[in-house]
Scaffold this motif. Structure first.
Motif, PDB file in Angstrom:
ATOM      1  N   GLN A 224     109.769  48.804 -17.404  1.00 51.17           N
ATOM      2  CA  GLN A 224     108.870  49.763 -16.762  1.00 51.17           C
ATOM      3  C   GLN A 224     107.490  49.829 -17.412  1.00 51.17           C
ATOM      4  OE1 GLN A 224     109.614  51.087 -13.917  1.00 51.17           O
ATOM      5  NE2 GLN A 224     111.621  50.134 -14.069  1.00 51.17           N
ATOM      6  N   LYS A 225     107.425  49.576 -18.705  1.00 51.50           N
ATOM      7  CA  LYS A 225     106.195  49.930 -19.398  1.00 51.50           C
ATOM      8  C   LYS A 225     105.392  48.757 -19.951  1.00 51.50           C
ATOM      9  CE  LYS A 225     107.195  54.472 -19.511  1.00 51.50           C
ATOM     10  NZ  LYS A 225     106.735  55.161 -18.311  1.00 51.50           N
ATOM     11  N   THR A 226     105.999  47.606 -20.041  1.00 50.32           N
ATOM     12  CA  THR A 226     105.293  46.543 -20.744  1.00 50.32           C
ATOM     13  C   THR A 226     104.702  45.518 -19.774  1.00 50.32           C
ATOM     14  OG1 THR A 226     107.221  45.111 -20.920  1.00 50.32           O
ATOM     15  CG2 THR A 226     106.931  46.735 -22.658  1.00 50.32           C
ATOM     16  N   THR A 227     103.766  44.755 -20.286  1.00 48.30           N
ATOM     17  CA  THR A 227     103.185  43.691 -19.470  1.00 48.30           C
ATOM     18  C   THR A 227     104.243  42.624 -19.174  1.00 48.30           C
ATOM     19  OG1 THR A 227     102.415  42.696 -21.508  1.00 48.30           O
ATOM     20  CG2 THR A 227     100.810  43.932 -20.251  1.00 48.30           C
ATOM     21  N   PHE A 228     105.149  42.429 -20.128  1.00 47.95           N
ATOM     22  CA  PHE A 228     106.205  41.453 -19.882  1.00 47.95           C
ATOM     23  C   PHE A 228     107.071  41.894 -18.707  1.00 47.95           C
ATOM     24  CE2 PHE A 228     110.592  39.935 -20.903  1.00 47.95           C
ATOM     25  CZ  PHE A 228     110.373  38.611 -20.546  1.00 47.95           C
ATOM     26  N   TYR A 230     106.188  43.868 -16.334  1.00 50.76           N
ATOM     27  CA  TYR A 230     105.346  43.780 -15.142  1.00 50.76           C
ATOM     28  C   TYR A 230     105.357  42.358 -14.586  1.00 50.76           C
ATOM     29  CZ  TYR A 230     100.910  43.933 -12.493  1.00 50.76           C
ATOM     30  OH  TYR A 230      99.940  43.844 -11.530  1.00 50.76           O
ATOM     31  N   GLU A 231     105.224  41.398 -15.469  1.00 53.77           N
ATOM     32  CA  GLU A 231     105.231  40.000 -15.032  1.00 53.77           C
ATOM     33  C   GLU A 231     106.594  39.601 -14.483  1.00 53.77           C
ATOM     34  OE1 GLU A 231     103.920  37.244 -17.988  1.00 53.77           O
ATOM     35  OE2 GLU A 231     101.861  37.983 -17.951  1.00 53.77           O
ATOM     36  N   TYR A 244      99.735  32.889  -8.581  1.00 52.25           N
ATOM     37  CA  TYR A 244      98.333  33.135  -8.228  1.00 52.25           C
ATOM     38  C   TYR A 244      97.648  33.984  -9.301  1.00 52.25           C
ATOM     39  CZ  TYR A 244      94.792  36.104  -5.971  1.00 52.25           C
ATOM     40  OH  TYR A 244      93.672  36.836  -5.689  1.00 52.25           O
ATOM     41  N   ALA A 245      98.390  34.945  -9.846  1.00 44.20           N
ATOM     42  CA  ALA A 245      97.807  35.828 -10.852  1.00 44.20           C
ATOM     43  C   ALA A 245      97.816  35.188 -12.237  1.00 44.20           C
ATOM     44  CB  ALA A 245      98.559  37.154 -10.880  1.00 44.20           C
ATOM     45  N   MET A 247     100.345  34.079 -14.065  1.00 46.96           N
ATOM     46  CA  MET A 247     101.446  34.351 -14.995  1.00 46.96           C
ATOM     47  C   MET A 247     102.137  33.035 -15.323  1.00 46.96           C
ATOM     48  SD  MET A 247     102.942  37.698 -13.144  1.00 46.96           S
ATOM     49  CE  MET A 247     101.834  39.065 -12.758  1.00 46.96           C
TER      50      MET A 247
ATOM     51  N   VAL B 359      95.616  45.736 -10.363  1.00 47.85           N
ATOM     52  CA  VAL B 359      95.387  45.160 -11.693  1.00 47.85           C
ATOM     53  C   VAL B 359      96.093  43.812 -11.847  1.00 47.85           C
ATOM     54  CG1 VAL B 359      94.957  47.348 -12.853  1.00 47.85           C
ATOM     55  CG2 VAL B 359      97.286  46.475 -12.726  1.00 47.85           C
ATOM     56  N   LEU B 360      96.500  43.237 -10.741  1.00 49.53           N
ATOM     57  CA  LEU B 360      97.268  41.989 -10.795  1.00 49.53           C
ATOM     58  C   LEU B 360      96.579  40.882 -11.597  1.00 49.53           C
ATOM     59  CD1 LEU B 360      99.937  40.801  -9.664  1.00 49.53           C
ATOM     60  CD2 LEU B 360      98.647  39.952  -7.722  1.00 49.53           C
ATOM     61  N   GLN B 361      95.250  40.876 -11.580  1.00 48.16           N
ATOM     62  CA  GLN B 361      94.527  39.839 -12.323  1.00 48.16           C
ATOM     63  C   GLN B 361      94.120  40.319 -13.711  1.00 48.16           C
ATOM     64  OE1 GLN B 361      94.323  36.914 -11.185  1.00 48.16           O
ATOM     65  NE2 GLN B 361      93.689  36.806  -9.045  1.00 48.16           N
ATOM     66  N   TYR B 363      95.950  43.020 -15.715  1.00 50.55           N
ATOM     67  CA  TYR B 363      96.883  43.878 -16.445  1.00 50.55           C
ATOM     68  C   TYR B 363      96.988  43.519 -17.917  1.00 50.55           C
ATOM     69  CZ  TYR B 363      99.864  39.836 -16.152  1.00 50.55           C
ATOM     70  OH  TYR B 363     100.342  38.564 -16.289  1.00 50.55           O
ATOM     71  N   TRP B 364      96.632  42.282 -18.257  1.00 47.10           N
ATOM     72  CA  TRP B 364      96.789  41.818 -19.636  1.00 47.10           C
ATOM     73  C   TRP B 364      95.549  42.067 -20.472  1.00 47.10           C
ATOM     74  CZ3 TRP B 364      92.954  38.269 -20.241  1.00 47.10           C
ATOM     75  CH2 TRP B 364      92.437  37.730 -19.053  1.00 47.10           C
ATOM     76  N   GLN B 369      96.000  47.388 -21.393  1.00 43.19           N
ATOM     77  CA  GLN B 369      97.193  47.046 -22.132  1.00 43.19           C
ATOM     78  C   GLN B 369      96.913  47.170 -23.613  1.00 43.19           C
ATOM     79  OE1 GLN B 369      98.551  44.110 -24.705  1.00 43.19           O
ATOM     80  NE2 GLN B 369      97.031  43.257 -23.366  1.00 43.19           N
ATOM     81  N   GLY B 372     101.105  45.086 -25.706  1.00 42.19           N
ATOM     82  CA  GLY B 372     102.136  44.730 -24.740  1.00 42.19           C
ATOM     83  C   GLY B 372     102.565  45.863 -23.825  1.00 42.19           C
ATOM     84  N   PHE B 373     102.083  47.069 -24.104  1.00 45.80           N
ATOM     85  CA  PHE B 373     102.423  48.186 -23.231  1.00 45.80           C
ATOM     86  C   PHE B 373     101.274  48.454 -22.262  1.00 45.80           C
ATOM     87  CE2 PHE B 373     105.529  48.721 -26.472  1.00 45.80           C
ATOM     88  CZ  PHE B 373     106.598  49.321 -25.828  1.00 45.80           C
ATOM     89  N   ILE B 374     101.631  48.614 -20.991  1.00 48.60           N
ATOM     90  CA  ILE B 374     100.594  48.861 -19.993  1.00 48.60           C
ATOM     91  C   ILE B 374     100.102  50.297 -20.123  1.00 48.60           C
ATOM     92  CG2 ILE B 374     100.178  49.059 -17.517  1.00 48.60           C
ATOM     93  CD1 ILE B 374     101.970  46.698 -17.096  1.00 48.60           C
TER      94      ILE B 374
END
Ligand SMILES: Nc1ncnc2c1ncn2[C@@H]1O[C@H](COP(=O)(O)OP(=O)(O)OP(=O)(O)O)[C@@H](O)[C@H]1O
Ligand SMILES: [Mg+2]
Lengths: 397, 515
Positions: A224-228, A230-231, A244-245, A247, B359-361, B363-364, B369, B372-374
């Motif tokens: 829920q909270k991390t970029t990982f 999210y990916e 496309y993004a 990843m 934020v798809l492009q 988010y990182w 961020q 590692g936390f959004i």
């Protein structure tokens, strides 16, 4: 009938409160699925032995409450394999290889338990970690093949279920330290390699379950909270958009499968490293060339928990509860095989109903709507409100 | 009193956070083409979905030939002779054309499907209406134009007499559009009744008998098309005058931003290269448009520039750096923004919330961020900013699931995300597809502003108006090659058409390797 309606309505309301943060419709679907599964299971028991069906069913449904320690103890491995399957599924990967990863994890844990000479308090931790590494390795392989050669992970992981199981059985039988050929099982593990018990008398429940639940919560946070997370979810929902993004799809596939493997491996470790109620003994493993059922049960657990780690914690406990209750039914004359069948039916029917739920819900919603608009204008108002929140609890009526 | 075949009376449909249809009445005459016009998110698709039984209205009733009917699902609609071509097609990708057409109504004898019968009927229909298809092709391999013909044949096969078209022309090339409009006229002449959603006023003026205008879920009115003008229609729809001309200053080209050298890109459908040895430059401060008929290599060219596809030869430089083999993320960091051709396939994660998509492009990036936390607060704030700035309309703002947004607003979300991202080159593929006239005006303004801010814009468009109005330079692609480098001020639409059809080509000056 009317009373019952009111009752379910009230109950629904309080569920809503609980589920305010979770996805409400998936909670109701799970509950509905369970209900259908139980009903179906009951009919099978009725068919098998009509006279004692009610008594037997009572054991299945409520028996677990009298043996809560065991419920938690037996929930541990399927909770881990459930998390494993669910986590991979979030990325759109079907980790049917949980069994192999589980078996590998168990073997690594056994190995560390027997072969490493470590002080008390550290030994079991090392063994648990070894189990994690074992599973991770067995998850890495299908992930690697999928990412680099685009080989379907289902095929590789089924293959590696067998490879893992035969390898482990061979290794176990080949080691005189681990294997006792007279009882055809593994020897007792040293005390230092066993996970500390939670101290509930008459039960093997241990810190494994605490760790497992903690891991479930951590996974939830990761997702829920991390970029990982999210990916991972983005890839699961739409891998083209993820690409496309920008990843890293391939790396993420490998990492996800490694994590999934590690989770299953931990399941195997928690199972084999559990302490025994009898001093001087331990859990043992019998190498009989059978693929670990706990791996497959993980699939059902994950389905019922809707691949959500928190949901999986509950569904693992629920399924373990059924299984514990089920063992009591021999008191009223049910053969263990019948009960296995009944429980399998409940589990898989529940899981299946969960998948079918959207369709069933839609069907019943339409039905109610039709009759309703024909009879009374008045109630449509209220029904619409529930429709809008897309819950399917009307099936209860 | 006039006879109506369909009457939708006082229809109301509420979604979480929004009244998509507020007391709307629409009457359809037999044999007419009735256009439905409205801004993005005005509720057009919703109204049609109610008629087609996909949504149940919260109020109001539907009558057919004066009798009240209940349409609980698409099957009911079908039984009443109502068919629909959706804004985003609903075909089974891995099935053949024929299977898709007969899906659900397969003729069968004793449980066995009678494919032969079905095939004959389909081929007859296809011939009668000039809807060319290949019954054995698999959906995922055919062009959108053909997919649409499949959708239309689906309705005809079911002998529907009330045909709903939800933005059918948004995905078509000009040629295909004129064919489709002719087909629609033929249907109407045969007594079929048509509901036609489009954002293109020219199309309404060309084929529609009447037009109903919606704004923000409410009915503005229904007018006879012959008594109205484009300007009046757009005023009814947006509530203000819309300028169809793009205002822009003289271009001031600066440094070369993108330079493409001898680029070749393999094709997915055939063995030959889709892009053949193409070279061109784009400078900062100019909008360069790739014009051409769909399928002449534009998709592959863009794919190679943005990284979605691999080049088989040649080089691509961005700001002088070789990015031919760079990852998509790297290109994005180096300054490419990309509004993709297929918004559902690439542009959005439909099951994510709007804010997550915005934020798809990015988010990182540290802005969103840490460790590692959004940072969800930052994401929310940023999303609200873009929603305001680009007027993205939806039921629940940043937390709306992208799937539930109207097609045009999904597109606006992508445009907002890509334009707002830091970039030197904006690759925009049909950026105004599916947008209402007001939004198109806005996007064109944004493209020009991007250019004036010293960025390079690569625009791919099939709309000749857009090509002529917005671009500073036109590169025409024909069969994978660039056959013309034209100045929109000096070329006529007719000439452009000749280039696009391959009838005319320039000897382009050799460009030498970029330094
Ligand atoms: N299934 C749904 N759930 C929630 N909200 C929805 C749903 N479908 C549509 N909406 C909302 O209803 C409004 C009207 O949407 P609709 O798709 O009818 O617009 P539209 O007029 O077709 O626009 P466009 O021209 O962009 O296609 C939008 O604000 C949209 O967000
Ligand atoms: Mg629409």
């Amino acid at each position: 009938m009317q009373d019952k309606n009111d009752f379910t309505r009230n109950k629904r309301f309080s569920f809503k409160q609980i589920a305010a943060k979770l996805n409400f419709s998936s909670l109701t679907s799970a509950l509905l699925a369970i209900l259908l599964g139980l009903i179906f299971g009951f009919f099978v028991m009725l068919f098998a032995m009509p006279a004692n069906a009610l008594a037997g069913f009572r054991y299945i449904a409520f028996g677990g409450f009298s043996r809560l320690g065991d419920v938690f103890y037996f929930a541990t491995p399927i909770l881990m394999t459930g998390l494993s399957v669910g986590f991979a599924f979030k990325m759109g990967l079907f980790n049917i290889g949980a069994s192999g990863q589980y078996t590998m994890g168990m073997f690594f844990a056994l190995y560390a338990g027997f072969m490493w000479d470590l002080p008390n308090g550290i030994h079991w931790i090392a063994a648990v970690l070894a189990g994690m590494v074992g599973g991770m390795l067995w998850g890495f392989i299908p992930g690697f093949f999928k990412a680099l050669l685009n080989v379907n992970e289902v095929i590789t992981s089924i293959m590696f279920n067998y490879i893992g199981m035969y390898l482990v059985d061979m290794w176990v039988r080949g080691s005189s330290t681990m294997y006792n050929s007279t009882i055809t099982r593994t020897n007792y593990l040293p005390q230092s390699a066993q996970i500390p018990s939670l101290g509930i008398t008459g039960s093997n429940v241990n810190y494994g379950i605490v760790l497992a639940i903690l891991i479930g919560i951590i996974l939830h946070i990761v997702l829920q909270k991390t970029t990982f997370g999210y990916e991972l979810k983005a890839t699961g929902y739409n891998k083209h958009a993820a690409e496309y993004a920008g990843m890293k799809g391939k790396t993420n596939i490998i990492i996800t499968m490694m994590i999934a493997g590690a989770l299953s491996g931990l399941g195997g470790a928690f199972m084999i490293l559990a302490p025994s109620g009898i001093p001087g003994s331990s859990m043992t493993y019998e190498p009989v060339n059978i693929i670990a059922a706990n791996g497959f049960n993980g699939i059902a657990v994950a389905l019922l928990g809707n691949s959500n780690p928190i949901g999986i914690i509950f569904s693992a406990l629920f399924i373990s509860h059924l299984q514990r209750g089920g063992t009591l039914t021999n008191l009223v004359g049910y053969k263990p095989e019948i009960i296995d069948v009944v429980i399998a039916i409940i589990i898989y029917f529940s899981a299946f109903a969960m998948i079918m739920n959207a369709a069933i819900g839609e069907f019943i919603k339409k039905r109610i709507k039709k009759t309703d608009s024909d009879i009374i204008e008045d109630t449509t108002e209220e029904l619409n409100v529930t429709d809008a929140s897309n819950n399917n609890s009307k099936e209860a009526e | 009193m006039e006879k109506y075949i369909i009457e939708m009376i006082n229809i109301t449909k509420v979604f979480p956070g929004i009244v998509a249809n507020d007391n709307i009445t629409l009457r359809l005459k037999k044999g007419e083409i009735h256009a439905l016009l409205g801004e993005n998110g005005a509720g057009k698709s919703t109204l049609m979905s109610v008629l087609f039984g996909l949504y149940q209205p919260d109020g109001g009733e539907i009558r057919k030939n004066g009798e009240v009917v209940h349409i609980n699902n698409p099957n009911d609609a079908n039984d009443l002779g109502i068919g629909m071509v959706h804004q985003h097609f609903k075909l089974v990708e891995i099935f053949t054309v024929l299977d898709n057409i007969i899906l659900g109504v397969e003729p069968s004898k004793m449980g066995f499907i009678q494919k032969k019968e079905a095939r004959e009927k389909v081929l007859k229909l296809s011939e009668k209406y000039g809807l060319k298809i290949d019954p054995d092709a698999v959906i995922e391999d055919i062009t959108v134009g053909m997919q649409q013909r499949v959708e239309i044949l689906k309705m005809l096969y079911r002998e529907n007499e009330i045909l709903i078209f939800d933005e059918p022309t948004a995905v078509l090339t000009p040629q295909e559009i004129s064919e489709l409009l002719q087909t629609m006229r033929n249907f109407a002449n045969e007594g079929k009744s048509i509901l036609f959603i489009t954002h293109k006023l020219n199309e309404i003026m060309a084929v529609a008998d009447r037009c109903t205008v919606l704004r923000k879920g409410k009915l503005v009115g229904t007018v006879d098309v012959k008594d109205t003008t484009k300007e009046e229609l757009s005023r009814m729809m947006v509530g203000r005058d819309v300028s169809f001309r793009v205002e822009k200053k003289e271009k001031k080209p600066g440094e070369v931003v993108l330079s493409v050298r001898n680029l070749s890109v393999p094709s997915k459908t055939h063995k030959k290269d889709a892009v053949k040895n193409v070279s061109f430059d784009i400078r900062s401060g100019e909008i360069v448009c790739i014009a051409g008929i769909d399928g002449n290599g534009q998709t592959e060219l863009v794919g190679a520039i943005t990284g979605l596809e691999k080049a088989s030869g040649g080089r691509i430089f961005l700001n002088g750096k070789d990015i031919t083999k760079a990852t998509i993320r790297k290109r994005s960091i180096e300054g490419i923004s990309h509004i993709p051709e297929d918004r559902h396939k690439h542009g959005l994660v439909l099951d994510y919330k709007l804010e997550e998509n915005l934020v798809l492009q990015r988010y990182w990036q540290p802005e969103f961020q840490s460790k590692g936390f959004i940072k969800f607060d930052a994401v929310r704030k940023y999303a609200n900013k873009l929603i305001d700035k680009f007027d993205i309309r939806s039921g629940q703002g940043p937390i709306t699931i992208a799937r539930s947004m109207s097609g045009g607003n999904q597109q606006k979300a992508i445009i907002a995300r890509e334009i707002d991202k830091k970039h030197d080159l904006l690759v925009a593929v049909q950026p105004t597809r599916g947008l209402d006239v007001g939004a198109i005006e806005y996007v064109h303004k944004q493209l020009v502003e991007t250019r004036d801010a010293g960025k390079a814009v690569l625009l791919v468009s099939f709309e000749l108006d857009e090509v002529m109005n917005v671009s500073d330079r036109i590169l025409v692609m024909y069969e994978g090659e660039i056959v013309g480098d034209l100045d929109p001020k000096k070329v006529t639409v007719q000439e452009l058409g000749l280039y696009m059809s391959g009838a005319k080509r320039d000897q382009l000056k050799e460009i030498n390797d970029a330094g």
